[in-house]
Write an enzyme that holds these catalytic residues in place. Structure first.
Site, PDB file in Angstrom:
ATOM      1  N   ASP A  47       0.824  -1.210   0.000  1.00  0.00           N
ATOM      2  CA  ASP A  47       0.000   0.000   0.000  1.00  0.00           C
ATOM      3  C   ASP A  47       0.858   1.261   0.000  1.00  0.00           C
ATOM      4  OD1 ASP A  47      -2.793   0.533  -0.288  1.00  0.00           O
ATOM      5  OD2 ASP A  47      -2.730   1.561   1.645  1.00  0.00           O
ATOM      6  N   GLU A  88      -0.012  10.459   5.057  1.00  0.00           N
ATOM      7  CA  GLU A  88      -0.042   8.997   4.964  1.00  0.00           C
ATOM      8  C   GLU A  88       1.337   8.425   4.695  1.00  0.00           C
ATOM      9  OE1 GLU A  88      -2.937   7.216   2.151  1.00  0.00           O
ATOM     10  OE2 GLU A  88      -4.429   8.293   3.334  1.00  0.00           O
ATOM     11  N   GLU A 140     -11.022   5.850  -2.437  1.00  0.00           N
ATOM     12  CA  GLU A 140     -10.968   6.336  -1.049  1.00  0.00           C
ATOM     13  C   GLU A 140     -12.102   5.729  -0.221  1.00  0.00           C
ATOM     14  OE1 GLU A 140      -8.068   7.411  -0.609  1.00  0.00           O
ATOM     15  OE2 GLU A 140      -8.149   9.570  -0.338  1.00  0.00           O
ATOM     16  N   GLU A 210      -9.510  -3.140  -6.290  1.00  0.00           N
ATOM     17  CA  GLU A 210      -9.411  -3.154  -4.822  1.00  0.00           C
ATOM     18  C   GLU A 210      -9.453  -4.593  -4.289  1.00  0.00           C
ATOM     19  OE1 GLU A 210      -8.710  -0.769  -2.677  1.00  0.00           O
ATOM     20  OE2 GLU A 210      -8.845   0.968  -3.996  1.00  0.00           O
TER      21      GLU A 210
HETATM   22  C1  HMH Z   1      -5.288   0.021  -2.672  1.00  0.00           C
HETATM   23  N1  HMH Z   1      -6.899   1.785  -2.320  1.00  0.00           N
HETATM   24  C2  HMH Z   1      -5.709   1.266  -2.014  1.00  0.00           C
HETATM   25  N2  HMH Z   1      -4.895   1.853  -1.120  1.00  0.00           N
HETATM   26  C3  HMH Z   1      -5.267   2.994  -0.522  1.00  0.00           C
HETATM   27  N3  HMH Z   1      -4.426   3.580   0.385  1.00  0.00           N
HETATM   28  C4  HMH Z   1      -6.524   3.570  -0.814  1.00  0.00           C
HETATM   29  C5  HMH Z   1      -7.317   2.935  -1.740  1.00  0.00           C
HETATM   30  C6  HMH Z   1      -7.002   4.827  -0.138  1.00  0.00           C
HETATM   31  O1  HMH Z   1      -6.125   5.870  -0.252  1.00  0.00           O
END
Ligand code: HMH
Length: 221
Positions: A47, A88, A140, A210
């Site tokens: 991520d 983040e 998001e 996702e």
């Molecule tokens: C895969 N989708 C993924 N990672 C993230 N951090 C977000 C959405 C949201 O920012």
């Protein structure tokens, strides 16, 4: 803002696909406290790579908002999103050191690369603002909904994972996602039918990416 918008209709129409993305076995395992920590660490490293790749995508959305939106507050909401990405990235570094994950050694897995290329394809100037902001709202919102689920009263999320869940599951992030939803709805309302159809396809593709992304957490490699 209280009227039912286009994306609200899609969430109903595609509720199975949406739940597939927001109620994935990886999320259930966090919520039930049975998550395999090597899966969690793999997700964390992947991520970090994804969020880094999302920065230029969101910058392209900002540029489109500035050029195409008739509401100047869109730019401010998106700028807030860029600021959130900045926080983040700092958080990922802190969290990675807590779990002994070396971010500089992360090798992006295929599903991650595919999702990043998809975002890159949406950066093209041929892609309308409406389509791009819909994709961003969807990605998001999947994180917001997934992690908020891990913080509900009847959840059993391990203490050491709560901060991660709060990062995307907190109320402020929820409000931000609602602002994105309003922007997407307003933009879709004014868009021609072919653009609305394109945005719906992009929404569904985000949900698929996702799911594939969560699936990486239990990858063998
Ligand atoms: C895969 N989708 C993924 N990672 C993230 N951090 C977000 C959405 C949201 O920012």
């Amino acid at each position: 803002t209280n009227k039912i918008g286009i994306v609200d209709k899609w969430l109903k129409k595609h509720s199975v696909a949406y739940s597939g993305a927001t109620r994935h076995p990886f999320i259930h395992s966090i919520r039930h406290g049975t998550v395999d920590l090597s899966s969690f660490k793999r997700w964390l490293g992947q991520d970090y790579v994804f969020v880094r790749a999302s920065v230029p995508f969101l910058a392209s959305v900002l540029l489109k908002a500035w050029k195409e939106s008739d509401d100047s507050s869109d730019v401010e909401v998106i700028l807030g999103g860029l600021a959130a990405f900045n926080d983040e990235l700092a958080w990922f570094k802190k969290e990675a050191s807590k779990w002994d994950v070396s971010l500089s050694d992360v090798v992006p897995l295929d599903a991650n690369l595919r999702y990043c290329s998809f975002l890159e394809s949406l950066m093209s100037s041929d892609i309308e603002y409406t389509v791009a902001i819909t994709a961003f709202w969807a990605s998001e919102t999947v994180y917001q909904d997934s992690f908020a689920h891990c913080l509900e009263d009847n959840s059993n999320t391990p203490e050491e994972l709560r901060e991660t869940c709060e990062r995307w599951g907190n109320d402020g992030f929820g409000q931000y996602c609602l602002s994105l939803r309003e922007i997407a709805n307003r933009s879709l309302e004014k868009a021609p039918a072919d653009v609305v159809s394109k945005a719906e396809v992009v929404f569904l593709r985000v949900l698929e990416y996702e799911v594939e992304f969560w699936n990486m957490s239990h990858a063998e490699t």
